[in-house]
Write a protein that holds these residues in place. Sequence first.
Motif, PDB file in Angstrom:
ATOM      1  N   TYR A 103       0.870  -1.186   0.000  1.00 41.95           N
ATOM      2  CA  TYR A 103       0.000   0.000   0.000  1.00 41.95           C
ATOM      3  C   TYR A 103       0.903   1.230   0.000  1.00 41.95           C
ATOM      4  CZ  TYR A 103      -4.233   2.712   1.151  1.00 41.95           C
ATOM      5  OH  TYR A 103      -5.290   3.598   1.131  1.00 41.95           O
ATOM      6  N   THR A 104       0.408   2.349   0.495  1.00 41.42           N
ATOM      7  CA  THR A 104       1.224   3.557   0.661  1.00 41.42           C
ATOM      8  C   THR A 104       2.521   3.247   1.397  1.00 41.42           C
ATOM      9  OG1 THR A 104      -0.733   4.966   0.690  1.00 41.42           O
ATOM     10  CG2 THR A 104       1.242   5.850   1.730  1.00 41.42           C
ATOM     11  N   THR A 105       2.464   2.296   2.293  1.00 40.27           N
ATOM     12  CA  THR A 105       3.616   1.881   3.086  1.00 40.27           C
ATOM     13  C   THR A 105       4.808   1.482   2.226  1.00 40.27           C
ATOM     14  OG1 THR A 105       2.511  -0.280   3.159  1.00 40.27           O
ATOM     15  CG2 THR A 105       2.254   1.159   5.072  1.00 40.27           C
ATOM     16  N   VAL A 175      20.707  -5.866  -4.727  1.00 41.09           N
ATOM     17  CA  VAL A 175      20.784  -6.329  -3.338  1.00 41.09           C
ATOM     18  C   VAL A 175      21.130  -5.181  -2.391  1.00 41.09           C
ATOM     19  CG1 VAL A 175      21.903  -7.929  -1.748  1.00 41.09           C
ATOM     20  CG2 VAL A 175      21.430  -8.636  -4.107  1.00 41.09           C
ATOM     21  N   GLU A 176      22.057  -4.340  -2.795  1.00 43.73           N
ATOM     22  CA  GLU A 176      22.442  -3.215  -1.943  1.00 43.73           C
ATOM     23  C   GLU A 176      21.262  -2.288  -1.699  1.00 43.73           C
ATOM     24  OE1 GLU A 176      25.527   0.602  -1.921  1.00 43.73           O
ATOM     25  OE2 GLU A 176      25.711  -0.955  -3.456  1.00 43.73           O
ATOM     26  N   PHE A 177      20.485  -2.028  -2.745  1.00 43.06           N
ATOM     27  CA  PHE A 177      19.303  -1.184  -2.614  1.00 43.06           C
ATOM     28  C   PHE A 177      18.293  -1.807  -1.651  1.00 43.06           C
ATOM     29  CE2 PHE A 177      14.965  -0.156  -4.209  1.00 43.06           C
ATOM     30  CZ  PHE A 177      14.962   1.203  -3.958  1.00 43.06           C
ATOM     31  N   LEU A 178      18.033  -3.102  -1.790  1.00 42.19           N
ATOM     32  CA  LEU A 178      17.077  -3.772  -0.921  1.00 42.19           C
ATOM     33  C   LEU A 178      17.549  -3.790   0.532  1.00 42.19           C
ATOM     34  CD1 LEU A 178      15.868  -6.796  -3.081  1.00 42.19           C
ATOM     35  CD2 LEU A 178      14.647  -4.674  -2.577  1.00 42.19           C
ATOM     36  N   THR A 179      18.849  -3.904   0.730  1.00 40.82           N
ATOM     37  CA  THR A 179      19.390  -3.853   2.095  1.00 40.82           C
ATOM     38  C   THR A 179      19.113  -2.502   2.729  1.00 40.82           C
ATOM     39  OG1 THR A 179      21.129  -5.449   1.536  1.00 40.82           O
ATOM     40  CG2 THR A 179      21.490  -4.070   3.476  1.00 40.82           C
ATOM     41  N   ARG A 180      19.292  -1.445   1.954  1.00 39.53           N
ATOM     42  CA  ARG A 180      18.994  -0.107   2.465  1.00 39.53           C
ATOM     43  C   ARG A 180      17.497   0.070   2.684  1.00 39.53           C
ATOM     44  NH1 ARG A 180      22.639   1.409  -1.770  1.00 39.53           N
ATOM     45  NH2 ARG A 180      20.897   2.397  -2.902  1.00 39.53           N
ATOM     46  N   CYS A 181      16.688  -0.545   1.819  1.00 36.91           N
ATOM     47  CA  CYS A 181      15.234  -0.448   1.974  1.00 36.91           C
ATOM     48  C   CYS A 181      14.759  -1.125   3.257  1.00 36.91           C
ATOM     49  CB  CYS A 181      14.532  -1.066   0.769  1.00 36.91           C
ATOM     50  SG  CYS A 181      14.637  -0.075  -0.735  1.00 36.91           S
ATOM     51  N   ARG A 182      15.387  -2.221   3.613  1.00 34.89           N
ATOM     52  CA  ARG A 182      15.026  -2.868   4.878  1.00 34.89           C
ATOM     53  C   ARG A 182      15.308  -1.927   6.040  1.00 34.89           C
ATOM     54  NH1 ARG A 182      18.058  -7.272   8.447  1.00 34.89           N
ATOM     55  NH2 ARG A 182      16.315  -7.863   9.809  1.00 34.89           N
ATOM     56  N   LEU A 186      12.385  -0.524   8.633  1.00 33.01           N
ATOM     57  CA  LEU A 186      12.389  -0.649  10.087  1.00 33.01           C
ATOM     58  C   LEU A 186      12.227   0.716  10.758  1.00 33.01           C
ATOM     59  CD1 LEU A 186      15.196  -3.338  10.425  1.00 33.01           C
ATOM     60  CD2 LEU A 186      12.761  -3.655  10.953  1.00 33.01           C
ATOM     61  N   TYR A 187      12.818   1.735  10.153  1.00 32.70           N
ATOM     62  CA  TYR A 187      12.646   3.095  10.677  1.00 32.70           C
ATOM     63  C   TYR A 187      11.184   3.532  10.547  1.00 32.70           C
ATOM     64  CZ  TYR A 187      13.260   8.120  11.347  1.00 32.70           C
ATOM     65  OH  TYR A 187      13.148   9.413  11.809  1.00 32.70           O
ATOM     66  N   ALA A 188      10.587   3.314   9.366  1.00 35.24           N
ATOM     67  CA  ALA A 188       9.196   3.696   9.142  1.00 35.24           C
ATOM     68  C   ALA A 188       8.258   2.932  10.072  1.00 35.24           C
ATOM     69  CB  ALA A 188       8.810   3.448   7.683  1.00 35.24           C
ATOM     70  N   ALA A 189       8.556   1.650  10.299  1.00 32.77           N
ATOM     71  CA  ALA A 189       7.719   0.842  11.189  1.00 32.77           C
ATOM     72  C   ALA A 189       7.675   1.445  12.593  1.00 32.77           C
ATOM     73  CB  ALA A 189       8.239  -0.588  11.243  1.00 32.77           C
ATOM     74  N   GLU A 190       8.835   1.883  13.075  1.00 37.31           N
ATOM     75  CA  GLU A 190       8.897   2.495  14.398  1.00 37.31           C
ATOM     76  C   GLU A 190       8.206   3.848  14.401  1.00 37.31           C
ATOM     77  OE1 GLU A 190       9.905   2.931  18.420  1.00 37.31           O
ATOM     78  OE2 GLU A 190      10.114   1.164  17.116  1.00 37.31           O
TER      79      GLU A 190
END
Length: 223
Positions: A103-105, A175-182, A186-190
């Motif tokens: 979604y927007t997330t 892979v590097e991009f996805l690592t940064r996205c994770r 986690l920041y957005a989740a908090e």
Amino acid sequence: MADKGKLIVLEGIDGSGKSAQYRRLKARFEREGIDCRTIVFPRYDQESSALIRMYLEGRFGKDPEDVGACAASIFYAVDRYASFLRFWRKDYLSGATIVADRYTTSNAVYQMEKTPREDWNKYLAWLQDYEYGKLQLPRPDLVLFLDMPTEISQRLLSGRYAGDERKKDLHESNVEFLTRCRRTALYAAEAMGWHTVSCSQEGAPRKIEDIQRDIREIVSQKL
């Protein structure tokens, strides 16, 4: 809007096992007789996703960073806006539970990474104002972030495509991009009050049934 339904979002980076959990949550609601509608984003089979498909095919550049955070966010937001008006607004406003696979997330996960760390809060404020304010898309009642380490998600993606790396899109292949996205996820989740569900244990994926149990408990408690 008094009779509006509930919006539950499952979010995660590519290869997190999100689609499997989405199908199981949908089946659970159906068994329990809950009035439920489901939707998967992006809507690749719809005209509204044309710019998304061009972006992921690399037609605007071969690196995700070639398209800025706000521009790419708008590509995805327009697809959501069109789908809301055409496919699920009536059901949502009539009280149905909507289960969304992304979604927007997802903009917070994949596009915020393109902005400087000190601007992340500004980006989240802009994103919410744009999609929930200006476009008037519904805010989720519950967001479940399925957290899978990138090294594990990459193994799962390779299995999905039977080892053919050419089938991966612009995001999946970086892979590097996805690592940064994770990290941004986690920041957005908090920051936004998402519920994080761990999908790995000791370097391996957790059992699908165990993850689903955690999801059921959170849904039952919150809704």
